[in-house]
Design an enzyme around this catalytic site. Structure first.
Site, mmCIF file in Angstrom:
data_model
loop_
_atom_site.group_PDB
_atom_site.id
_atom_site.type_symbol
_atom_site.label_atom_id
_atom_site.label_comp_id
_atom_site.label_asym_id
_atom_site.label_seq_id
_atom_site.Cartn_x
_atom_site.Cartn_y
_atom_site.Cartn_z
ATOM 1 N N LYS A 218 37.310 54.511 43.653
ATOM 2 C CA LYS A 218 38.631 54.338 43.058
ATOM 3 C C LYS A 218 39.443 55.601 43.292
ATOM 4 C CE LYS A 218 41.387 51.451 41.190
ATOM 5 N NZ LYS A 218 41.668 50.177 41.847
ATOM 6 N N SER A 422 42.630 44.851 43.601
ATOM 7 C CA SER A 422 42.571 45.212 42.183
ATOM 8 C C SER A 422 43.012 44.038 41.310
ATOM 9 C CB SER A 422 43.401 46.469 41.909
ATOM 10 O OG SER A 422 42.765 47.605 42.445
#
Length: 630
Positions: A218, A422
């Site tokens: 991330k 996402s």
């Protein structure tokens, strides 16, 4: 009463009476103006309603044996923002207009219709004003494939341009003949991912960064934590960028009949190639076989007149603009057959409502899904996703409505555009089937939170925060100029971890995958479409059209209408948009190929930055958003 007083009173009466008359005249003038304005608006509304409501009232004439000119002037998007045509006219008149948004499906629709239209003799690609983001590869490939199908009709395709950007050339490569200005250029440089890293700057300014994330890959907050890209981020990024580049090069080579590796050789060895042509970029592209002829604008026009015939005044070739042609062919289904509805989530996912094309408002998309569930004529839903994600809360609101549709017995197919990462993947995971293109950027299953506090910066200039509170958590009220309490940081991190676990559960349940496996392919890592298929994150590779056909099949429909659940621009609005471009062209000579002014760039950059921060409105301050793949 004296003579002076009498004179004063008479004169005062005359002045007062004159003021009364003038006031009445001004009021009458204003009333007449208001009446005229109301009449004009009424006529415009009537014309708009007439055009939008009846195909019999207005027809757009298309000349026979004309070339369809595909000359989009703007940025390629999945879903365009609603545009007020009169506002467009006003902005363009003052030279401060925003870049127009061009819907990919509009371009595909006109090319597809023109293929079998006997009035259309060929296709001219004038792509100099078309822009595309690095993440729009699948949109370009979709249009490119449609141009290739158009050529199968035997109609000629010619590309013209002063120069070609890398993205524009992916479309132009499909032409039978590619003309470029004799002083033009063609730069092909591949794909890359580069960021600006500010860790050391923040330290020098004594700004404290608070990061809450889960996931090795991330990398959305890396610019605040490092001064370079992490090895994990480099691994993930080169993984999907390599596929984008491979597909770009192979598509161009196939269209141009070039040997494998020719495009990469051009990109890597342009300097050496220029040495053989005295540094002439146009001749370099010609020598590499990427363009067919180097011509002046006048010579290009002569070539087009020879191919398609001259227009009435003989100055140009016989043509019709794609916007005019779109107005003649863009007739939505009447909905008489069972409906497959398309609901588009385009842009950043934000909490609450959002206007069409600006962002994907959680409440807005959820309301459209609810309407689809409650409408008995709608038998299947295609959720078209073109989003980097955003608010985790808003994503979950959308997902809840998808589950409700499935519970009502209606199939849902997720169709991924260029980007469904996402939160974009969060809302796709619950669908009965997920379709992606080979170049769709997806995955990025992870959660993060980030903000700064300035207690050390403030202390440097003698500013401090102090006070009292009734609980250990009360000092959070001073956070900002004051520090973030450790107890609050612990709460936010736990909430972030819970959000990630929830994300894994959602994907596991939706995809029928073990949560441990989802975690192994998650961790915030970005995947390209073809790899996502291998990893079981998507079901099929195919186009938007394939996803619609799949939804109809799941619903058992052989005959059906495809309905977009969005506010369609009327023919009148498209006419006004086309008229505005024509007026500007007449006043300024050429279409807006020129660069915008420096001040306009600064203002637009500031506005975009403000809009970017406004998108972070999740009530839990938790975000499932891919910043690195936009």
């Amino acid at each position: 009463m004296s003579e002076h007083e009498s004179h004063f009173s008479v004169w005062g009466f005359i002045k007062g009476f004159a003021k009364l008359i003038i006031g009445m005249l001004l009021m009458l003038q204003g009333l007449i103006g208001l009446i005229v304005l109301i009449l004009i608006v009424g006529v415009m509304v009537e014309v708009t309603n007439g055009i939008a409501g009846s195909d019999e009232k207005v027809s757009v004439s298309i000349p026979d044996d004309a070339a369809l000119v595909l000359d989009p002037n703007g940025v390629l998007v999945e879903l365009a923002e609603d545009v007020n045509p009169l506002e467009v006219l006003r902005q363009e008149a003052y030279g401060v207009s925003e870049p127009t948004q061009i819907e990919v499906h509009d371009l595909v629709r006109v090319i597809r219709a023109a293929k079998d239209d006997k009035r259309i003799k060929g296709l001219v690609l004038d792509l100099g004003a078309l822009g595309a983001s690095p993440s729009s590869a699948s949109k370009l490939h979709y249009i490119s494939a449609e141009i290739a199908k158009f050529k199968e009709s035997g109609k000629k395709v010619i590309a013209v341009g002063d120069y070609y950007s890398q993205d524009q050339y992916l479309l132009a490569a499909n032409a039978d003949e590619i003309y470029m200005n004799d002083y033009g250029n063609l730069f092909i440089y591949g794909y890359g991912s580069y960021g600006t890293y500010v860790k050391s700057l923040l330290e020098k300014l004594k700004i404290t960064s608070h990061v809450f994330r889960v996931g090795t890959f991330k990398s959305a907050v890396e610019p605040f934590l490092r001064d370079d890209m992490s090895p994990e981020a480099k691994e993930a990024n080169i993984g999907y960028l390599s596929v984008l580049w491979r597909d770009y090069a192979s598509s161009v080579e196939k269209a141009r009949g070039l040997q494998s590796g020719a495009v990469e050789d051009y990109a890597n060895n342009l300097g050496a190639l220029l040495e053989t042509v005295d540094g002439d970029l146009g001749k370099a592209a010609l020598k590499a076989g990427l363009v067919d002829e180097l011509l002046s604008r006048a010579e290009m026009n002569d070539k087009l007149k020879a191919a398609f015939g001259a227009d009435k005044d003989g100055k140009s070739f016989k043509k019709v603009s794609y916007m005019r042609y779109l107005a003649s062919v863009d007739k939505p289904a009447d909905g008489s057959d069972p409906n497959v509805v398309v609901i588009t989530a385009a842009g950043t996912i934000i909490d609450g409502e959002a206007p069409t094309g600006r962002a994907a408002g959680g409440d807005t998309i959820a309301a459209q899904l609810r309407k689809a569930r409650e409408d008995d004529k709608i038998k299947a839903v295609v959720l078209r996703v073109d989003s980097p994600g955003g608010s985790a809360f808003a994503s979950d609101i959308i997902r809840d409505e998808i589950l409700a549709i499935k519970a009502a017995g209606k199939p849902v197919v997720a169709s991924m555009g260029s980007l469904a990462a996402s939160g974009g993947y969060w809302i796709s995971a619950a669908a009965d089937e997920i379709w992606a293109s080979p170049t769709t950027i997806t995955g990025s299953i992870g959660i993060f939170g980030y903000f700064n506090t300035f207690e050390n910066t403030a202390a440097e200039i003698g500013v401090y925060v102090d006070g009292v509170g009734t609980t250990d958590l009360a000092p959070i009220l001073a956070t900002g100029i004051g520090p973030l309490p450790a107890s609050a940081a612990d709460i936010i991190q736990q909430s972030t971890e819970n959000g990630y676990d929830r994300f894994l559960t959602i994907v596991g349940e939706g995809r029928n995958l073990d949560k441990t496996y989802v975690d192994s392919v998650g961790q915030g890592r970005v995947w390209i479409g073809e790899k996502a298929l291998e990893l079981k994150l998507v079901d099929k590779l195919g186009t938007y059209d394939d996803a619609i056909a799949a939804a109809a099949s799941l619903a058992g429909l052989e005959k059906y209408d495809v309905v977009d659940m969005k506010e369609k621009r009327t023919t009148f609005e498209m006419f006004m948009r086309n008229l505005s471009e024509t007026m500007v062209a007449k006043l300024g000579g050429e279409k807006q190929h020129h660069a915008e002014g420096a001040v306009a760039k600064i203002v637009r950059a500031a506005e975009q930055q403000a809009e970017f921060f406004a998108e972070f409105n999740d009530p839990n301050a938790a975000y499932a958003r891919c910043l690195t793949c936009q």
